[in-house]
Write an enzyme that holds these catalytic residues in place. Structure first.
Site, short mmCIF file in Angstrom:
data_model
loop_
_atom_site.label_atom_id
_atom_site.label_comp_id
_atom_site.label_asym_id
_atom_site.label_seq_id
_atom_site.Cartn_x
_atom_site.Cartn_y
_atom_site.Cartn_z
N GLU A 1 0.73 6.71 -11.01
CA GLU A 1 -0.23 6.58 -12.10
C GLU A 1 -0.44 7.91 -12.82
O GLU A 1 -0.78 7.94 -14.01
CB GLU A 1 -1.56 6.04 -11.54
N HIS B 1 16.17 1.38 10.05
CA HIS B 1 16.87 0.11 10.23
C HIS B 1 16.73 -0.79 9.00
O HIS B 1 16.91 -2.00 9.09
CB HIS B 1 16.35 -0.61 11.47
N LYS C 1 -5.59 -5.60 -18.55
CA LYS C 1 -7.01 -5.85 -18.32
C LYS C 1 -7.60 -6.65 -19.47
O LYS C 1 -8.35 -7.60 -19.27
CB LYS C 1 -7.77 -4.53 -18.18
#
Lengths: 434, 434
Positions: free
Chosen positions: B274, B295, B406
C-alpha cells in the site's frame, strides 16, 4: 467451476489478450489436449492425476479410517502436497463435517508444535501421517515427536494412527511392524496433484465429509476437458493465465471471496509454483483474500506495475446474516443490507475497480462452497495447471530444484556426505547490525 | 534487527547490486534520510509514525483497557492496518501473554463471522473496535453484528467495548453516547504505520504483553537511523529491496522461519504494497513461511524467473524440543537432532540453495521472537519502507487507488450516488461454463 475471462481481454486490460490471440492460442490448446489425453490413457506420471476421480475408491478410504472414525480431533502430519490438499478440503467444508477438529502439523517450529500438542485432547485424537517416500525429514521428525507425546500421555498411538505412504519405505515398514491402518499413495501422482486421492481424502473421511460428492464434482469437471479453451473452464483459465504471463503478468494473485477458501489459495500456490516454476519460467502465485486484502493489496494491484493477473474465486450462494439497523445516519445504508450483500457488492466493486484501471482479472465462479463444487475447483485448477505446463513446455510433474536444500540439510545434520552442505559454510556476508 | 545483504550482491546473485552500486545508492540514502528527519521533526503526515516509540504512552493504553483487563477473550474488529499490527503482535508473542485469546474479525464472510462468534465465550469477551474514520464499512457492519450478538446473549456490550478511533466521526459519537472506553488514533499516522500506537497496542495490553519492551525495541531501532545504509539495518534493507527491484526483482518474498511470525508477513505485505504500489511502481510482497514453503514455493524461487528477492527473517534463539530417537536406519540422523536444529539446518540450506543458484536473498536476524525484538522489527521495516518510498519517489503515506471500490460499494448498496457503481454493471464478459 465457471470462468469469465472478459476482463483479461486486450479491449479491457493491459496486459490483455485479444480475441484473435485467443483463437491462435486455442490451436495450441487443441494440441496440448491431445498430449494430455494420451498421458491420461497411459496413466503416465503426473497425467495420471487427472484420472483420480474415477480411480479413487471412497469405500476403501472409509474402511481404512474406520478404527479412528469417532475421534474428536485428527492431527495430520505432512508437508507440502501431503498436507495442503487435505487442509484445503477440511477447511473449505468445516461447516459441513461431523465436528471432528482437523489440525495440520506442516512445520517444525518447536514452540508451535508444543503449543498445538498441548491444545489437543490426545485421548480422543488420531494421527494421520502422510509421506510418499516415508523419509520426508519434517514429517518423520514430527511423527516421532507426536508418537512420544501420545506415549507420555498413556495413549496407545498404534491404535490411532493412519499411515498414507508408498508401497515401500520406512513409513510402510513401520506400518507393517505395528499393524497400523494404512492406505497407499497412488502411483504416478505427484503430491501437489494428490488432493483427490487418499492423500487428500483420509482427513475428509475422518471429519465426516461426503467423499463421493467431492469426486463427483471432480468427475463433472473432467467431463468438460475438450480441445478448446472456449468450451472448457479449466483450459480457459490455464490458457488465459499463460497468455497473460507471456504478455507481462508475471504474477497471479489468487483471491477467494470466502474465508473457507483461504487454504485453497495456499494449495493453488503450491500447484502453480512447483509445477510451472522451472527453466527460468513460471508465473508466481500470490495468495490473498477478499475482502480483507482490499485494505492491504488493492492499492498495489490497481496502481502498481502492470505485472499481475488477479484471479477472483467467488461462490454465487453463501450463508447470510443481517446487519442490524443503526440510528447513525452515515451508516444507515449498511443496516439495509446483509453481510452477504456487502461481501457481494465489495467483490463486484473490486473487480470493476481493476477493470476500470485496465488491470487484467479473471472470475472463477462456484455455485457455492460445498463438496461437489470444491471437487470441481480442485480438479479444474489441476487441469488448468497441466495445460499451462504444456503451453510453457516445462516438466510439470517434477520439482528438481528442491533437492539441493534437502541434501544440504541432511549433510548439516550428519545424515551423510553431501557437497551441498559444504557450500552453506561459504556464505558471502555484508552485515549491518543494530 | 540485524541485516545481512551479502547474498544480494552482484558477485553472488543476478539480479544483484555491486558494491559500487551500493556506494552510489548510499548518497541517495543520505539525502532521503535528511528528508525523513525533517518530516519527523515537523511531525509531518506519515513521517510522524517514526516518532511513535517516544510518543506512545503505554500507561494511558493500559488505563483505557483496565475495565476489560480480566476477560478471557478479546475480539478486535478492524480491517487492514486497523487489525494487522495488533494481530502481528499478539500472534508473535502468544506464548508470553496472560492467556487471553485474541481473535480478529477482519473480513465480512457471514458463515465465518457466525462460526467465530459461536466459538467465543461472550460473557467473558471484550470488544476492541478500530477505525480511524469511524465509517469503515466492514468494521462498522461487523461491530453492529457483534453488538447484537452480545445483546442476544444478555451481555452488556457497553461495559466491554474499547473504541480506537479519531477525534470525530460516528464511532467517536457512539463512544461518547454510551460512555465507552476509548483511545485516540494519533494524528499523522496512516493505518499501516500504526502498530506502535494504540491501534496496535490495545490488544497487546489486554493480552498482558510488555508494551514498554515493544516500544523500547522500536526506540533502539530508531536510534540506528543515520545517513548511511552501511550503518543502519533498516536502511540497508529498504535500499537493497529498492535496488533489487530496479534491477528486476519485482517481487519480495517475505519468509519468516518462525510460525509466530506468519502474521508479521501479512503486516509487511500491507506495509510494502500500500505504501509503494503507485504510479505503476512498487515491489509486490509475497507472503511465505519457512520451512513449510520449501515444499511449495522453493522450486519456483530457485528455478523460476529471476524476478524476486527472498527475505528471510530468522530468530537466533528459539524454544526447542528433542526429536526422539528411532531404530529406523534411514532416519537415525534425525534422532540426533532437535526440532530447532532441524529448523536451523533447513533455513541455512535454503538460503544457501538460493545463493548457489544465483538468486538474491537477504537475511534479517532477530535475537529471538520477544517483545523488544518484535518492536525493533516492526519499526525497522516501517523505516525501511519510508526510505524505499523516498527512493521510488512515490507518495508513501497515501492509498488513493482504494477509493474507487469504496465508492462503488456504497453506490451499489444505496449509500449515495456514485458514478463508480454504474461502471460495475458494464462488465465485459467472456464466459466459459461447465
Amino acid at each position: 467451476m465457471d470462468v469469465d475471462i472478459g476482463n483479461a481481454l486486450a479491449s479491457v486490460a493491459s496486459p490483455g489478450i485479444s480475441r484473435e490471440g485467443l483463437e491462435r492460442l486455442d490451436e495450441r490448446v487443441a494440441t496440448a489436449h491431445e498430449r494430455i489425453e494420451a498421458g491420461r490413457a497411459n496413466d503416465e506420471h503426473g497425467y495420471a492425476a487427472l484420472n483420480l476421480p474415477e480411480r479413487t475408491d471412497p469405500d476403501a478410504i472409509r474402511a481404512a479410517v474406520e478404527p479412528v472414525a469417532d475421534v474428536d480431533a485428527l492431527v495430520t502430519i505432512g508437508i507440502g502436497g501431503s498436507a495442503l490438499g487435505a487442509a484445503t478440503i477440511t477447511d473449505a467444508l468445516a461447516d459441513a463435517g461431523d465436528g471432528t477438529e482437523a489440525v495440520y502439523l506442516d512445520n517444525i517450529d518447536p514452540a508451535w508444535i508444543t503449543r498445538r500438542l498441548e491444545a489437543l485432547p490426545l485421548e480422543s485424537t488420531a494421527i494421520n501421517v502422510v509421506s510418499r517416500s516415508g523419509t520426508t525429514a519434517e514429517t518423520l521428525a514430527n511423527f516421532l515427536v507426536v508418537r512420544e507425546a501420545f506415549e507420555d500421555a498413556g495413549v496407545d498411538w498404534t491404535e490411532r494412527t493412519v499411515v498414507t505412504t508408498g508401497e515401500s519405505g520406512p513409513l510402510r515398514s513401520l506400518a507393517n511392524r505395528h499393524d497400523l491402518a494404512a492406505v497407499s499413495v497412488p502411483d504416478g501422482v505427484p503430491g501437489r496433484f494428490s488432493a483427490l486421492s487418499a492423500v487428500g481424502l483420509v482427513a475428509a473421511a475422518v471429519c465426516g465429509h461426503d467423499l463421493e460428492a467431492i469426486l463427483e464434482g471432480a468427475a463433472a469437471e473432467a467431463d468438460t476437458l475438450t480441445g478448446s479453451l472456449f468450451e472448457c473452464p479449466a483450459y480457459a483459465y490455464g490458457a488465459t493465465a499463460y497468455a497473460l504471463d507471456a504478455r507481462g503478468a508475471s504474477m497471479n494473485a489468487m483471491v477467494p471471496y470466502a474465508e473457507s477458501l483461504e487454504t485453497y489459495a495456499e494449495w493453488f500456490a503450491q500447484l502453480w509454483a512447483e509445477s510451472l516454476g522451472k527453466d527460468d519460467l513460471g508465473q508466481t502465485p500470490v495468495r490473498a483474500l477478499g475482502v480483507t486484502d482490499q485494505h492491504s493489496q488493492l492499492q498495489l494491484y490497481r496502481a502498481g506495475p502492470r505485472d499481475k493477473l488477479v484471479t477472483f474465486v467467488t461462490p454465487r450462494k453463501t450463508a447470510d446474516r443481517d446487519i442490524p439497523g443503526t440510528d447513525v445516519d452515515e451508516l444507515a445504508y449498511l443496516g439495509d443490507a446483509t453481510l452477504g450483500e456487502l461481501l457481494e457488492a465489495e467483490f463486484e466493486a473490486t473487480e470493476a475497480s481493476l477493470a476500470a484501471a485496465g488491470r487484467p482479472n479473471v472470475r472463477v465462479e462456484l455455485e457455492s462452497v460445498d463438496a461437489f463444487e470444491l471437487g470441481g475447483l480442485l480438479y479444474g485448477m489441476e487441469a488448468a495447471c497441466v495445460l499451462a505446463g504444456e503451453l510453457y513446455e516445462v516438466s510439470t510433474f517434477t520439482q528438481p530444484a528442491v533437492e539441493w536444500a534437502k541434501n544440504a540439510t541432511r549433510g548439516l545434520l550428519g545424515g551423510g556426505e553431501f557437497e551441498e552442505a559444504e557450500a552453506v559454510a561459504e556464505k558471502t556476508t555484508l552485515r549491518v547490525e543494530r
